[in-house]
Design an enzyme around this catalytic site. Structure first.
Site, PDB file in Angstrom:
ATOM      1  CB  SER A   1      -0.315  -6.217  -1.087  1.00  0.00           C
ATOM      2  OG  SER A   1       0.364  -5.019  -1.399  1.00  0.00           O
TER       3      SER A   1
ATOM      4  CE1 TYR B   1      -0.052  -6.858  -6.415  1.00  0.00           C
ATOM      5  CE2 TYR B   1       0.265  -5.075  -5.191  1.00  0.00           C
ATOM      6  CZ  TYR B   1       0.426  -6.250  -5.482  1.00  0.00           C
ATOM      7  OH  TYR B   1       1.299  -7.043  -4.743  1.00  0.00           O
TER       8      TYR B   1
END
Length: 274
Positions: free
Chosen positions: A148, A160
């Site tokens: 990501s 995350y």
């Protein structure tokens, strides 16, 4: 696109086996569909059994219910795929867990364990389970891990983002581990991607990504799942035969536009001539 290019695309996989973990929806689903259209024999694995079976039925592909946090289940998957289709030549790990965008003091510490178990441990289990087999067969292979843009940019996602940084790090390590056996390992880092879940959030939580998240990108729009799938398919293919150990960003220029904010934002396109 020419007719010759169409034929090349349709035979790119040459009947080789590609496994998509997290293939029931979103980027994983788009990738599975594209790989099948490119001539790969696709196997899908996901925890979402109903959605996964529906996609697999469309592709006439086998589906395996899989919890990536279950090491024994992940380690059994290569043998199950081989029994159904043959040994895997490509692996895409698109599974992932997300966190709420809240201050750190409001985060439940249990979220740390959950996200690390799925994003970091699950990706590591899958890479090892398939990568070791690919390396031992000496027939080459490609692994693509979904990271990501939050892996390299500062964001409020304090669990995350670091979990995706770990995926980039392990991708580079595995690229060195199995490179001499002809196995390539790469990562793809999407920006905000318009999968159904994100589209729903943009409608129901209009402030979640800022007033207009597309304004934060150089291209003035957000990423489509098919665009990420195209990048993954390229890295799986022989066209990327000299590429390993990279993290390829697909974000419509979100990262490059960040530094423009203090100068008034990315400039609009110039007016057309005349």
């Amino acid at each position: 696109m020419t007719a010759d290019a169409d034929r090349t695309d349709a035979t790119e996989g040459r009947g080789r086996v590609a496994v998509v973990i997290g293939g029931a929806n979103g980027i994983g689903e788009a990738t599975g569909r594209l790989l099948a259209a490119r001539g790969w024999r696709v196997a899908l694995a996901d925890l979402d059994e109903a959605a996964g079976k529906a996609v697999a039925a469309d592709l006439a592909a086998p589906f395996f219910r899989l919890d990536v946090a279950d090491r024994a289940a992940v380690e059994a998957l290569p043998g199950q795929v081989e029994a159904a289709l043959g040994p895997a030549a490509a692996l895409v790990v698109s599974s992932g867990a997300f966190q709420r965008n809240v201050p750190a003091e409001e985060q439940d510490p249990a979220e740390l364990d959950r996200i690390l178990a799925i994003n970091v441990k699950g990706t590591w289990y899958a890479n090892r389970a398939f990568g070791v087999g690919m390396a031992r067969r000496r027939a080459g292979g490609s692994i693509v891990n979904l990271a990501s843009t939050t892996a390299s940019l500062a964001t409020p996602l304090s669990i995350y983002g670091p979990s995706k940084s770990a995926i980039v790090g392990m991708t580079r390590s595995f690229a060195g581990e199995w490179g001499r056996a002809g196995v390539r390992v790469n990562a793809v880092s999407p920006g905000i991607t318009l999968v159904p879940r994100v589209r729903a959030r943009l409608r129901s939580e209009p402030g979640r990504y800022g007033a207009d998240p597309a304004e934060g990108t150089a291209l003035g729009r957000l990423v489509e799942p098919a665009e990420v799938a195209e990048t993954i398919a390229f890295l799986c293919s022989d066209r990327a035969s000299a590429i390993t150990g990279i993290d390829l960003t697909v974000d419509c220029g979100w990262g490059v536009s960040a530094g423009w904010a203090m100068y008034g934002g990315v400039r609009p396109a110039p007016p057309p001539p005349g």
